[in-house]
Design a protein around this motif. Structure first.
Motif, PDB file in Angstrom:
ATOM      1  N   LEU A  59      95.985  50.117 -32.092  1.00  0.00           N
ATOM      2  CA  LEU A  59      96.928  49.845 -33.181  1.00  0.00           C
ATOM      3  C   LEU A  59      96.550  50.599 -34.456  1.00  0.00           C
ATOM      4  CD1 LEU A  59      97.517  46.026 -32.625  1.00  0.00           C
ATOM      5  CD2 LEU A  59      98.971  47.939 -31.910  1.00  0.00           C
ATOM      6  N   ASP A  60      95.250  50.787 -34.693  1.00  0.00           N
ATOM      7  CA  ASP A  60      94.789  51.504 -35.889  1.00  0.00           C
ATOM      8  C   ASP A  60      94.949  53.014 -35.766  1.00  0.00           C
ATOM      9  OD1 ASP A  60      94.090  49.193 -37.196  1.00  0.00           O
ATOM     10  OD2 ASP A  60      91.931  49.410 -36.885  1.00  0.00           O
ATOM     11  N   GLU A  61      94.616  53.555 -34.588  1.00  0.00           N
ATOM     12  CA  GLU A  61      94.514  55.011 -34.419  1.00  0.00           C
ATOM     13  C   GLU A  61      95.607  55.615 -33.550  1.00  0.00           C
ATOM     14  OE1 GLU A  61      90.607  55.759 -32.852  1.00  0.00           O
ATOM     15  OE2 GLU A  61      89.627  54.560 -34.420  1.00  0.00           O
ATOM     16  N   GLY A  62      96.378  54.783 -32.848  1.00  0.00           N
ATOM     17  CA  GLY A  62      97.359  55.303 -31.907  1.00  0.00           C
ATOM     18  C   GLY A  62      96.679  55.629 -30.581  1.00  0.00           C
ATOM     19  N   PRO A  63      97.474  56.061 -29.601  1.00  0.00           N
ATOM     20  CA  PRO A  63      96.923  56.369 -28.281  1.00  0.00           C
ATOM     21  C   PRO A  63      95.910  57.502 -28.345  1.00  0.00           C
ATOM     22  CG  PRO A  63      99.332  56.275 -28.207  1.00  0.00           C
ATOM     23  CD  PRO A  63      98.932  56.232 -29.654  1.00  0.00           C
ATOM     24  N   PRO A  64      94.889  57.457 -27.479  1.00  0.00           N
ATOM     25  CA  PRO A  64      93.906  58.547 -27.443  1.00  0.00           C
ATOM     26  C   PRO A  64      94.558  59.846 -26.959  1.00  0.00           C
ATOM     27  CG  PRO A  64      93.578  57.054 -25.588  1.00  0.00           C
ATOM     28  CD  PRO A  64      94.630  56.437 -26.465  1.00  0.00           C
ATOM     29  N   ALA A  65      93.976  60.962 -27.316  1.00  0.00           N
ATOM     30  CA  ALA A  65      94.507  62.267 -26.900  1.00  0.00           C
ATOM     31  C   ALA A  65      94.507  62.415 -25.384  1.00  0.00           C
ATOM     32  CB  ALA A  65      93.702  63.394 -27.540  1.00  0.00           C
ATOM     33  N   ARG A  66      93.499  61.842 -24.746  1.00  0.00           N
ATOM     34  CA  ARG A  66      93.461  61.787 -23.283  1.00  0.00           C
ATOM     35  C   ARG A  66      92.893  60.439 -22.884  1.00  0.00           C
ATOM     36  NH1 ARG A  66      88.346  62.775 -23.362  1.00  0.00           N
ATOM     37  NH2 ARG A  66      87.036  64.502 -23.175  1.00  0.00           N
ATOM     38  N   PRO A  67      93.174  59.971 -21.656  1.00  0.00           N
ATOM     39  CA  PRO A  67      92.728  58.626 -21.276  1.00  0.00           C
ATOM     40  C   PRO A  67      91.223  58.437 -21.440  1.00  0.00           C
ATOM     41  CG  PRO A  67      94.237  59.514 -19.641  1.00  0.00           C
ATOM     42  CD  PRO A  67      93.935  60.631 -20.589  1.00  0.00           C
ATOM     43  N   GLU A  68      90.855  57.292 -22.000  1.00  0.00           N
ATOM     44  CA  GLU A  68      89.448  56.932 -22.173  1.00  0.00           C
ATOM     45  C   GLU A  68      88.986  56.219 -20.888  1.00  0.00           C
ATOM     46  OE1 GLU A  68      86.792  53.834 -24.897  1.00  0.00           O
ATOM     47  OE2 GLU A  68      88.833  54.314 -25.507  1.00  0.00           O
ATOM     48  N   THR A  69      87.799  56.590 -20.431  1.00  0.00           N
ATOM     49  CA  THR A  69      87.223  55.920 -19.263  1.00  0.00           C
ATOM     50  C   THR A  69      86.415  54.718 -19.742  1.00  0.00           C
ATOM     51  OG1 THR A  69      87.112  57.987 -18.046  1.00  0.00           O
ATOM     52  CG2 THR A  69      85.733  56.184 -17.242  1.00  0.00           C
ATOM     53  N   LEU A  70      86.826  53.541 -19.284  1.00  0.00           N
ATOM     54  CA  LEU A  70      86.143  52.304 -19.645  1.00  0.00           C
ATOM     55  C   LEU A  70      84.972  52.081 -18.696  1.00  0.00           C
ATOM     56  CD1 LEU A  70      89.203  49.944 -20.225  1.00  0.00           C
ATOM     57  CD2 LEU A  70      88.087  51.474 -21.845  1.00  0.00           C
ATOM     58  N   ASP A  71      84.042  51.243 -19.121  1.00  0.00           N
ATOM     59  CA  ASP A  71      82.892  50.909 -18.273  1.00  0.00           C
ATOM     60  C   ASP A  71      83.366  50.312 -16.955  1.00  0.00           C
ATOM     61  OD1 ASP A  71      81.147  51.712 -20.270  1.00  0.00           O
ATOM     62  OD2 ASP A  71      80.834  49.695 -21.046  1.00  0.00           O
TER      63      ASP A  71
END
Length: 167
Positions: free
Chosen positions: A151-163
């Motif tokens: 909500l603060d930064e918008g969607p990431p430029a590419r998908p983030e890999t979660l743990d």
């Protein structure tokens, strides 16, 4: 991070971070079919069927689990590998989390499978603040923090890999 060999064949899953015009997120309330006290909250979504794309699976699953059909599907936000016991078996999944937007906030779970009817207790729209203060179990882990950043930064430029999560 475990390889596909260590976790067995991974089930391809599409999930949706579904937001309404007030930036509330829709979560489903699930539990073990035989033990409603073993419960958690999770994003709508499920396994890819046949030759459908993950995008098609995401929209189908939201419609089946919530009755919401007016969804503007956005980019993939996050990806995660997880493994967990549920309903007497182990589920090994490769999950993609899509951003979704809707103005349709009434929910009705009309397309649940038999297993889902025994294990999904309802749906609720959560504000980011409510999610951050929640004492309930929520998947993916850190969802409140991830949502705040979205909500603060918008969607990431590419998908983030979660743990990877292995329960």
């Amino acid at each position: 991070m475990p390889t596909g060999d260590e976790l067995g064949e991974l089930r391809k899953v599409a999930r949706v971070v579904l937001l309404d015009p007030q930036d509330r997120i829709l979560l489903l309330h699930g539990h073990e079919p035989e033990d409603p006290s073993d419960d958690w909250w999770f994003t709508p979504g499920g396994g890819v069927e046949g030759d459908e794309t993950r995008e098609e699976a995401a929209l189908r699953e939201v419609a089946e689990e919530t009755g919401i059909t007016e969804v503007e599907l956005g980019p993939v936000l996050w990806r995660r590998t997880c493994s967990f016991p549920f309903a007497g078996r182990r589920w090994d999944q490769d999950e993609w989390y899509f951003l979704g937007r809707t103005t349709q906030t009434a929910t009705e779970a009309t397309g649940l499978t038999e297993l889902e009817r025994r294990s999904v207790a309802g749906a609720r729209w959560w504000t980011c603040r409510e999610l951050a203060r929640a004492h309930e179990t929520v998947y993916p882990t850190r969802l409140a923090e991830l949502l705040l950043r979205l909500l603060d930064e918008g969607p990431p430029a590419r998908p983030e890999t979660l743990d990877t999560e292995i329960v």
